[in-house]
Scaffold this motif. Structure first.
Motif, PDB file in Angstrom:
ATOM      1  N   HIS A 139       1.045  -0.970   0.086  1.00 46.58           N
ATOM      2  CA  HIS A 139      -0.020  -0.040   0.565  1.00 46.58           C
ATOM      3  C   HIS A 139       0.785   1.050  -0.010  1.00 46.58           C
ATOM      4  O   HIS A 139       0.423   2.390   0.103  1.00 46.58           O
ATOM      5  N   GLU A 151      -4.019   4.984   8.309  1.00 45.82           N
ATOM      6  CA  GLU A 151      -4.969   4.031   7.733  1.00 45.82           C
ATOM      7  C   GLU A 151      -4.533   3.143   7.278  1.00 45.82           C
ATOM      8  O   GLU A 151      -5.124   1.937   7.837  1.00 45.82           O
ATOM      9  N   GLU A 154      -3.365   0.768  10.140  1.00 43.48           N
ATOM     10  CA  GLU A 154      -5.112   0.659  11.123  1.00 43.48           C
ATOM     11  C   GLU A 154      -5.356  -1.202   9.863  1.00 43.48           C
ATOM     12  O   GLU A 154      -5.920  -1.775  10.531  1.00 43.48           O
ATOM     13  N   GLU A 155      -5.019  -0.837   9.185  1.00 44.84           N
ATOM     14  CA  GLU A 155      -5.165  -1.653   8.257  1.00 44.84           C
ATOM     15  C   GLU A 155      -4.031  -2.950   8.421  1.00 44.84           C
ATOM     16  O   GLU A 155      -4.910  -4.374   8.412  1.00 44.84           O
ATOM     17  N   GLU A 159      -5.480  -6.987   9.366  1.00 43.14           N
ATOM     18  CA  GLU A 159      -5.622  -8.304   8.728  1.00 43.14           C
ATOM     19  C   GLU A 159      -4.392  -9.194   8.948  1.00 43.14           C
ATOM     20  O   GLU A 159      -4.551 -10.434   9.641  1.00 43.14           O
ATOM     21  N   SER A 169      -6.932  -6.279  16.794  1.00 47.02           N
ATOM     22  CA  SER A 169      -6.694  -5.542  15.698  1.00 47.02           C
ATOM     23  C   SER A 169      -7.432  -4.124  17.316  1.00 47.02           C
ATOM     24  O   SER A 169      -7.286  -2.753  15.784  1.00 47.02           O
TER      25      SER A 169
END
Length: 308
Positions: A139, A151, A154-155, A159, A169
């Protein structure tokens, strides 16, 4: 059992960390076997972890409230710790605009340090780091804002949490963007590290003193007199009685400070002063304080203990 990610660059810094903490209780060999399977990626979910723990006879305590990242003014901090039977080792990253410092702490002393100006740093076990690095590379863009980096982190946490129960998470994240050049950044980091480690030293000293105090209290509590002769009445003043402690008996206040040694006086109280005579023996029978002659009950505000 942590995943902490940090970005340090010219525009600022971002740190994010999961909140999972797992406690293992049971046979040491079985605990190590379970941890090995968890960190190798064999165990994929909370349900699998609990099932495997049950098979090995290990009790788990899983919480998602650990604080692994913090904000100290214009500095962000992430920490992972490794506990052994004898010592706790910590690895911390301190970051701000244009600079970071990574330190390793054994006990409360810095054992290793490295510095840099910009980087992406990931703390975790092998499987969490491998997954995190793949997602970050997938990313990442050359011109990525601090908000976009947050962000991405956070992703990554979401995952990774789906792949291994060693992290959650649930997370904390801090973004800082003070205007600092490289020299100012390192000076701020140095001051912050010194101050933060000193606080750790003070906390460990207090913890050690508290443990010593508790150990002392437990030792004294084991000497509380529950049965036997306490002393003799030497003076009566209304419902106030002065008692001379016999050999082998001493008195403490409720904070475990020594008040009277054998042969010294303590104050006791009675609701029936007419039942008391000079020379009466004071005893504890069936954990009840009173006179041996007529079982008249007495009260006191001291802790009566056996001497060594």
């Amino acid at each position: 059992m942590s995943l902490i990610m940090s970005y340090i660059g010219q525009k600022g810094c971002v740190v994010a960390g999961d909140k999972r903490r797992i406690g293992y209780f049971g046979d040491k060999t079985k605990r190590e076997e379970l941890e090995s399977e968890l960190y190798s990626g064999t165990i994929k979910s909370d349900e699998e972890l609990k099932k495997r723990a049950s098979e090995l006879g290990i009790t788990l305590k899983i919480t998602d409230n650990a604080c692994k990242v913090r904000s100290l003014g214009d500095v962000v901090v992430g920490e992972v710790s490794f506990k052994s039977p004898f010592e706790t080792k910590r690895r911390r990253i301190y970051g701000t605009t244009n600079g970071y410092q990574i330190i390793e702490i054994t006990g409360s002393n810095i054992s290793k340090m490295e510095k840099g100006e910009s980087s992406i740093v990931v703390f975790g076990n092998k499987i969490t780091k491998d997954i995190a690095n793949k997602i970050i590379k997938k990313h990442w863009k050359t011109k990525t804002s601090l908000k976009a980096i947050g962000e991405i982190f956070e992703e990554v946490l979401a995952e990774v949490a789906e792949e291994t129960p060693s992290v959650s998470s649930d997370h904390d994240m801090f973004i800082k963007h003070p205007k600092l050049d490289k020299r100012e950044a390192q000076e701020l980091l140095r001051e912050t590290v010194v101050r933060d480690v000193k606080l750790l030293q003070k906390w460990r000293e207090k913890l050690q003193n508290d443990l010593l105090e508790k150990a002392h209290t437990i030792k004294l509590a084991s000497k509380i007199l529950n049965e036997g002769e306490v002393g003799r009445v030497v003076e009566i003043d209304g419902n106030h009685l002065e008692i001379v402690l016999k050999s082998g008996v001493q008195a403490y206040d409720t904070k475990w400070k020594p008040l009277a040694k054998p042969g010294e006086k303590v104050l006791m109280f009675t609701d029936t002063p007419d039942d008391v005579e000079i020379g009466d023996k004071v005893t504890i029978e069936n954990e009840t304080l009173g006179l041996k002659r007529n079982k008249s009950a007495l009260r006191c505000d001291v802790i009566l203990c056996k001497t060594d």
